[in-house]
Scaffold this active site. Structure first.
Site, PDB file in Angstrom:
ATOM      1  N   ASN A  36       0.869  -1.177   0.000  1.00 20.60           N
ATOM      2  CA  ASN A  36       0.000   0.000   0.000  1.00 20.60           C
ATOM      3  C   ASN A  36       0.907   1.229   0.000  1.00 20.60           C
ATOM      4  OD1 ASN A  36      -1.813   2.056   0.512  1.00 20.60           O
ATOM      5  ND2 ASN A  36      -2.172   1.484   2.654  1.00 20.60           N
ATOM      6  N   LYS A  77       0.142   4.229  -0.244  1.00 19.23           N
ATOM      7  CA  LYS A  77      -0.524   5.423   0.324  1.00 19.23           C
ATOM      8  C   LYS A  77      -0.334   6.614  -0.631  1.00 19.23           C
ATOM      9  CE  LYS A  77       0.320   3.581   4.886  1.00 19.23           C
ATOM     10  NZ  LYS A  77       0.161   3.784   6.307  1.00 19.23           N
ATOM     11  N   HIS A 117      -9.321   0.901   5.082  1.00 18.29           N
ATOM     12  CA  HIS A 117      -8.049   1.150   5.781  1.00 18.29           C
ATOM     13  C   HIS A 117      -8.316   2.088   6.961  1.00 18.29           C
ATOM     14  CE1 HIS A 117      -3.956   2.517   6.555  1.00 18.29           C
ATOM     15  NE2 HIS A 117      -3.549   1.449   5.897  1.00 18.29           N
ATOM     16  N   GLU A 176      -6.786   4.550   8.005  1.00 21.02           N
ATOM     17  CA  GLU A 176      -6.631   5.984   7.699  1.00 21.02           C
ATOM     18  C   GLU A 176      -7.916   6.536   7.078  1.00 21.02           C
ATOM     19  OE1 GLU A 176      -2.985   5.661   5.455  1.00 21.02           O
ATOM     20  OE2 GLU A 176      -1.912   5.155   7.297  1.00 21.02           O
ATOM     21  N   GLU A 185      -5.068  -5.137  10.755  1.00 19.39           N
ATOM     22  CA  GLU A 185      -4.089  -4.073  10.960  1.00 19.39           C
ATOM     23  C   GLU A 185      -4.381  -3.353  12.275  1.00 19.39           C
ATOM     24  OE1 GLU A 185      -2.233  -2.865   6.937  1.00 19.39           O
ATOM     25  OE2 GLU A 185      -3.888  -1.525   7.371  1.00 19.39           O
ATOM     26  N   GLY A 237       2.524   2.353  10.634  1.00 17.25           N
ATOM     27  CA  GLY A 237       3.426   3.481  10.420  1.00 17.25           C
ATOM     28  C   GLY A 237       4.112   3.965  11.689  1.00 17.25           C
ATOM     29  N   SER A 284       3.708  -2.055  10.329  1.00 18.10           N
ATOM     30  CA  SER A 284       5.160  -2.016  10.482  1.00 18.10           C
ATOM     31  C   SER A 284       5.840  -3.347  10.172  1.00 18.10           C
ATOM     32  CB  SER A 284       5.535  -1.523  11.882  1.00 18.10           C
ATOM     33  OG  SER A 284       5.032  -0.205  12.084  1.00 18.10           O
TER      34      SER A 284
HETATM   35  C1  PEP Z   1      -0.562   0.148   5.953  1.00 20.26           C
HETATM   36  O1  PEP Z   1      -0.516   1.224   5.414  1.00 20.26           O
HETATM   37  O2  PEP Z   1      -1.536  -0.594   5.722  1.00 20.26           O
HETATM   38  C2  PEP Z   1       0.531  -0.253   6.843  1.00 20.26           C
HETATM   39  C3  PEP Z   1       0.459  -1.409   7.434  1.00 20.26           C
HETATM   40  O3  PEP Z   1       1.572   0.632   6.972  1.00 20.26           O
HETATM   41  P1  PEP Z   1       3.035   0.340   7.618  1.00 20.26           P
HETATM   42  O4  PEP Z   1       3.505  -0.974   7.030  1.00 20.26           O
HETATM   43  O5  PEP Z   1       3.860   1.494   7.200  1.00 20.26           O
HETATM   44  O6  PEP Z   1       2.835   0.242   9.092  1.00 20.26           O
END
Ligand code: PEP
Length: 251
Positions: free
Chosen positions: A9, A11, A96, A98, A168, A174, A213
């Protein structure tokens, strides 16, 4: 045995120059990808460009969002499922954290997007996950069940044969904080168990990615857990070496 699936992803990151650079690296290293399914989800405006840069059939394309409305029309700023399909997208990230937190997407809107994606033949990557406050208040299972049930009510359990779930934990996205493999496995088993109550065969087959992460250094242990079937990767998907290392970590 479920096939591992790793999706990147991106983003809202990238430029033509940086994407060309990233795709050159991914193309070169794609020969290392074995049986794991791999997809990248660029920002919508760069999907076509990323596809033009793609020189391997080992990496599929996905999008990060989709309009609720299934057909074209007066929906300024939106991108329909059919448009994504027209540009070769096989997957779309839906729900997601976000989009839930920043854009206020509700479970009901997320469910409608899942319906729209499925109708268009695009596989939703449905994100679910709890905040730190929700986990610490002991509400983890309630939060995940509510998020899942909204989708089950909208599309039925059998549709999960065509849905990928990404667990997640919001506190791990992040932030550099990963759920331990045991913490992640526990929630993945809970999700599979919730689906199994309704249809054990579907639950056994459904792909449940972990996201939060994931890095080359922790992917192997995470993907070795019995109910973790790959990952949804944010930051590390912007670096070709790191992303391919994650894509090959379970092989
Ligand atoms: C994500 O954006 O779905 C995500 C898991 O980000 P990161 O791997 O940067 O934590």
């Amino acid at each position: 045995m479920r096939q591992l699936f790793v999706a990147g992803n991106w983003k809202m990151h990238g430029s033509k120059a940086s994407i060309m650079n990233l795709m050159t690296g991914l193309n070169k290293k794609s020969a290392e990808i074995g049986a794991t399914k791999v997809a990248i989800c660029p920002p919508t405006i760069y999907i076509d460009y990323a596809q033009k840069c793609l020189a391997t059939d080992k990496i599929a394309l996905g999008a990060q969002n989709i309009a609720i409305e299934p057909v074209q029309g007066a929906f300024t700023g939106e991108t329909s499922a059919e448009m994504l399909k027209d540009f070769g997208c096989q997957y779309v990230v839906i729900g997601h954290s976000e989009r839930r937190a920043i854009y206020g997407e509700t479970d009901s809107e997320i469910a409608q997007k899942v319906v729209t994606a499925l109708k268009a033949g695009i596989t939703p990557i449905l994100c679910v996950g709890e905040t730190l406050e929700e986990r610490e208040a002991g509400n983890l299972e309630k939060v995940i069940s509510t998020q899942l049930n909204a989708i089950i009510q909208a599309v039925g359990i059998d549709a999960f044969e065509r849905i990928v779930i990404a667990y997640e934990p919001v506190w791990a996205i992040g932030t550099g904080k990963t759920a331990s493999s045991a913490q992640a496995q526990e929630v993945h088993a809970f999700i599979r168990g919730q689906l199994a109550v309704l249809n054990a065969a579907v639950a056994e087959k459904v792909i449940i990615q972990y996201g939060g992460s994931v890095k080359p250094g922790n992917a192997k242990e995470l993907f070795a857990q019995p109910d973790i079937d790959g990952g949804l990767i944010g930051g590390a998907s912007l670096n070709a070496d790191d992303f391919i290392a994650i894509c090959t970590a379970g092989e």
